[in-house]
Design a protein around this motif. Structure first.
Motif, PDB file in Angstrom:
ATOM      1  N   GLU A  10      16.772  -5.177 -20.398  1.00  0.00           N
ATOM      2  CA  GLU A  10      16.328  -5.118 -18.822  1.00  0.00           C
ATOM      3  C   GLU A  10      15.658  -3.736 -18.561  1.00  0.00           C
ATOM      4  O   GLU A  10      15.989  -3.242 -17.484  1.00  0.00           O
ATOM      5  CB  GLU A  10      17.491  -5.071 -18.288  1.00  0.00           C
ATOM      6  N   THR A  11      14.843  -3.161 -19.511  1.00  0.00           N
ATOM      7  CA  THR A  11      14.120  -1.878 -19.036  1.00  0.00           C
ATOM      8  C   THR A  11      13.433  -1.956 -17.773  1.00  0.00           C
ATOM      9  O   THR A  11      13.534  -1.239 -16.912  1.00  0.00           O
ATOM     10  CB  THR A  11      13.461  -1.360 -20.114  1.00  0.00           C
ATOM     11  N   GLU A  40      12.624   5.778 -21.485  1.00  0.00           N
ATOM     12  CA  GLU A  40      12.756   4.841 -20.359  1.00  0.00           C
ATOM     13  C   GLU A  40      11.185   5.023 -19.919  1.00  0.00           C
ATOM     14  O   GLU A  40      10.388   3.954 -19.661  1.00  0.00           O
ATOM     15  CB  GLU A  40      13.814   5.033 -19.259  1.00  0.00           C
ATOM     16  N   CYS A  62      18.178  -0.829 -23.252  1.00  0.00           N
ATOM     17  CA  CYS A  62      18.451  -2.489 -23.251  1.00  0.00           C
ATOM     18  C   CYS A  62      17.280  -3.043 -22.972  1.00  0.00           C
ATOM     19  O   CYS A  62      16.227  -2.502 -22.502  1.00  0.00           O
ATOM     20  CB  CYS A  62      19.436  -2.602 -22.085  1.00  0.00           C
ATOM     21  N   SER A 117      13.969  -3.868 -15.365  1.00  0.00           N
ATOM     22  CA  SER A 117      14.989  -3.835 -13.983  1.00  0.00           C
ATOM     23  C   SER A 117      15.392  -2.567 -13.712  1.00  0.00           C
ATOM     24  O   SER A 117      15.946  -2.245 -12.511  1.00  0.00           O
ATOM     25  CB  SER A 117      15.883  -4.922 -14.253  1.00  0.00           C
ATOM     26  N   CYS A 118      15.234  -1.391 -14.736  1.00  0.00           N
ATOM     27  CA  CYS A 118      15.769  -0.223 -14.272  1.00  0.00           C
ATOM     28  C   CYS A 118      14.684   0.514 -14.069  1.00  0.00           C
ATOM     29  O   CYS A 118      14.601   1.855 -14.230  1.00  0.00           O
ATOM     30  CB  CYS A 118      16.403   0.324 -15.810  1.00  0.00           C
ATOM     31  N   GLN A 157      22.759  -0.608 -10.209  1.00  0.00           N
ATOM     32  CA  GLN A 157      22.697  -1.976 -10.644  1.00  0.00           C
ATOM     33  C   GLN A 157      22.447  -2.419 -12.030  1.00  0.00           C
ATOM     34  O   GLN A 157      22.803  -3.237 -12.533  1.00  0.00           O
ATOM     35  CB  GLN A 157      21.765  -2.875  -9.834  1.00  0.00           C
ATOM     36  N   CYS A 158      21.861  -1.510 -12.777  1.00  0.00           N
ATOM     37  CA  CYS A 158      21.419  -1.669 -14.124  1.00  0.00           C
ATOM     38  C   CYS A 158      22.068  -0.463 -15.095  1.00  0.00           C
ATOM     39  O   CYS A 158      21.847  -0.469 -16.224  1.00  0.00           O
ATOM     40  CB  CYS A 158      19.922  -1.646 -14.408  1.00  0.00           C
ATOM     41  N   LYS A 159      22.811   0.464 -14.478  1.00  0.00           N
ATOM     42  CA  LYS A 159      23.517   1.492 -15.206  1.00  0.00           C
ATOM     43  C   LYS A 159      24.970   1.186 -15.063  1.00  0.00           C
ATOM     44  O   LYS A 159      25.635   0.882 -14.239  1.00  0.00           O
ATOM     45  CB  LYS A 159      23.015   2.680 -14.478  1.00  0.00           C
ATOM     46  N   SER A 160      25.480   1.987 -16.366  1.00  0.00           N
ATOM     47  CA  SER A 160      27.073   1.774 -16.361  1.00  0.00           C
ATOM     48  C   SER A 160      27.641   3.222 -15.684  1.00  0.00           C
ATOM     49  O   SER A 160      26.967   4.227 -15.363  1.00  0.00           O
ATOM     50  CB  SER A 160      27.320   2.129 -17.781  1.00  0.00           C
TER      51      SER A 160
END
Length: 573
Positions: free
Chosen positions: A248-249, A222, A246, A251-252, A156-159
């Motif tokens: 949004e760390t 991270e 990012c 959220s990851c 959801q938060c990774k490419s």
């Protein structure tokens, strides 16, 4: 582009042909030809000039690829908005696909052409190097599997690129490892310049993969960011941010499930093997590049291949085993402290004390071994040997990692408080590490340039004498007298050189075991140079992180490469 010209020469009976059911005729030699040197009077001179031109142009190709990739990686570091990590991955994926196409073409096309591999370099691709490629390649594949699993859980938060890139990496590692295992000894005699360009492109790709691994360790960052965020929230400060990460760390954050923690910890544990794999592959590919178009003469082919034997060594294995056992105990104590909480001061004292005891012993052994080399009356091996030349360059270059970090530590300690107990231990460790690297390099390089011990030739002569006597059918009395003469000659030679041979073997084996434990400790997570906090507080987090990420992989590679060099010295003693 350069081409080839087929010319007939006298039969080359000393050629070391590739084993096959129907070996190619070694009298067919493919001379290189280049348009700049088409007017040379001699075919051999034109061949030499064409070889130099081919190496120059393929080297320029690699240089441009490395500079382009370095520019991308540097831009990602300093301007992470314009150039992202995904952009770097896309560039590297394109390079890996090109390398895969060339490797597959080499395996299915170039190497199967008539008279393609008339010679094989016996010094290139020794078993310990090819074994390292398989070992580190296996761990690198497992590392990419963990990275795919970790990214899939946090999709959801990774490419999606973070899943595609490791998948291509797995196929690249498998194909390259197979290629190096079977063809590392090849002296290719056809399609010279296309092969050189393919090898240099593959070297450049591995160097860029190593550079990316050194400068960008996202999962480590991270975890560091999450720890900093928890600490700063507890202290009521603003959250920590890093240019690689990012916004949004949070959220990851790895969810509280076992499989995610396994992927995360497994990635961190296996991460150093990926950098090792890239460096080892570069060294093997470079030797293959030097061997393109090389024709090996009779005096380059070893008539006697020394074997690895443990006869006559006692103290080296004994002292080395003690050092390994103590090192494992110290390492386990450090890891238990590091995984539970921040390592205590006492653990740092024990860790550095172990190094302070071990490093002087290794230095003294290397100095004694160098003196013994000077006392020996053995001829130097002055023949052209690309593998040995590369070994020397790698030993000197890889040692710069530990030496550079040591000098940074010395400056930080002297500028702060060198009289503190822990600081004085770190200072002593840094000084001793520099001295140990220098003395060990001198010992290994000097040993690599020595001819194998002459006793092997005596044994060979003895076997030949036995065969000759059997053929002539001499009686038992004459045979016994001749065996006695040969035995007395052998004992006389052994009595004069036995203590030197024994000392060299003891020292080499001791240094092999010591370098193994000094390779194991930083490889599997013992990094006090970053965790003691002294240099990190003096230079700043980002600067010291970059220094450690550059120097530590080189230091790990130096220990592993030293083991191979010391085994060569041990065998040839």
């Amino acid at each position: 582009m350069p081409g080839n010209k087929v010319s007939k020469q006298k039969p080359c009976h000393h050629c070391k042909s590739r084993p096959a059911s129907a070996p190619p005729d070694p009298s067919t030699i493919h001379y290189e030809k280049f348009w700049l040197y088409r007017h040379c009077s001699s075919v051999q001179q034109r061949d030499r000039q064409a070889q130099k031109a081919g190496q120059l142009f393929s080297g320029l190709l690699a240089m441009n690829v490395v500079f382009l990739g370095s520019a991308f990686i540097s831009s990602m570091i300093f301007n992470h908005v314009a150039i992202t990590l995904a952009d770097v991955w896309i560039l590297l994926s394109i390079l890996k696909v090109l390398c895969l196409c060339w490797i597959i073409y080499y395996l299915l096309g170039t190497s199967r052409q008539p008279h393609a591999v008339l010679y094989r370099d016996s010094h290139a691709g020794p078993i310990w190097i090819r074994g390292s490629v398989l070992l580190f390649g296996s761990f690198s594949i497992l590392l990419n599997v963990f990275q795919i699993g970790y990214s899939a859980i946090l999709i959801q938060c990774k490419s999606r690129v973070e899943i595609v890139f490791p998948s291509i990496e797995i196929f690249f590692i498998l194909t390259q490892a197979f290629f190096l295992w079977h063809h590392s000894k090849d002296c290719i005699q056809v399609q010279h310049n296309f092969t050189r360009c393919g090898l240099m492109l593959t070297i450049a790709t591995n160097l860029l993969l190593w550079l990316l691994a050194v400068t960008n360790d996202t999962i480590h960052l991270e975890i560091e960011s999450q720890l900093r965020e928890v600490e700063q929230r507890f202290e009521g400060k603003a959250p920590f941010s890093h240019p690689y990460l990012c916004n949004e760390t949070a959220s990851c954050t790895c969810p509280n499930i076992t499989i995610c923690k396994v992927f995360q910890k497994g990635y961190i544990l296996l991460y150093p093997f990926n950098t090792e794999y890239c460096l080892v592959c570069c060294s093997v590919l470079y030797v293959m590049w030097k061997n393109v178009g090389r024709r090996i003469s009779d005096h380059h082919v070893p008539h006697i291949k020394p074997r690895f034997k443990l006869q006559g060594v006692v103290f080296g294995p004994l002292l080395g085993t003690i050092a390994v056992i103590i090192g494992i105990c110290v390492f386990m104590m450090y890891q238990i402290q590091a995984t539970g909480s921040v390592p205590s001061r006492q653990v740092f004292v024990i860790y550095y004390s172990y190094y302070i005891v071990l490093l002087p012993l290794m230095s003294v052994g290397a100095v004694i071994g160098t003196i013994i080399h000077a006392l020996e009356k053995k001829e130097l091996d002055t023949l052209k040997n690309p593998t040995r030349s590369l070994d020397v360059i790698l030993l000197m270059g890889a040692a710069l990692g530990q030496i550079g970090m040591s000098y940074f530590s010395i400056v930080a300690i002297v500028a702060t408080d060198p009289r503190d107990l822990l600081n004085s231990l770190i200072l002593s460790h840094s000084v001793l590490l520099i001295f140990q690297n220098i003395t060990q390099n001198v010992f290994i390089i000097d040993g690599l340039h020595r001819q194998p011990f002459v006793a092997a030739k005596e044994e060979m002569k003895e076997e030949q004498n036995h065969e000759a006597y059997d053929q002539r059918g001499v009686n038992m009395l004459e045979l016994g007298q001749e065996i006695r003469k040969v035995s007395l000659s052998y004992i006389h030679s052994y009595s004069h050189l036995s203590w030197k041979r024994r000392a060299l073997r003891e020292i080499s084996f001791f240094l092999v075991l010591c370098n193994i434990i000094l390779w194991v400790m930083p490889t599997f997570g013992a990094h006090p140079v970053f965790e003691n906090g002294l240099e990190k507080s003096f230079y700043g987090y980002s600067t010291w992180f970059a220094i450690v990420n550059f120097g530590l992989p080189l230091g790990v590679f130096y220990r592993m490469h030293s083991v191979g060099g010391l085994l060569e010295v041990y065998i040839t003693a």
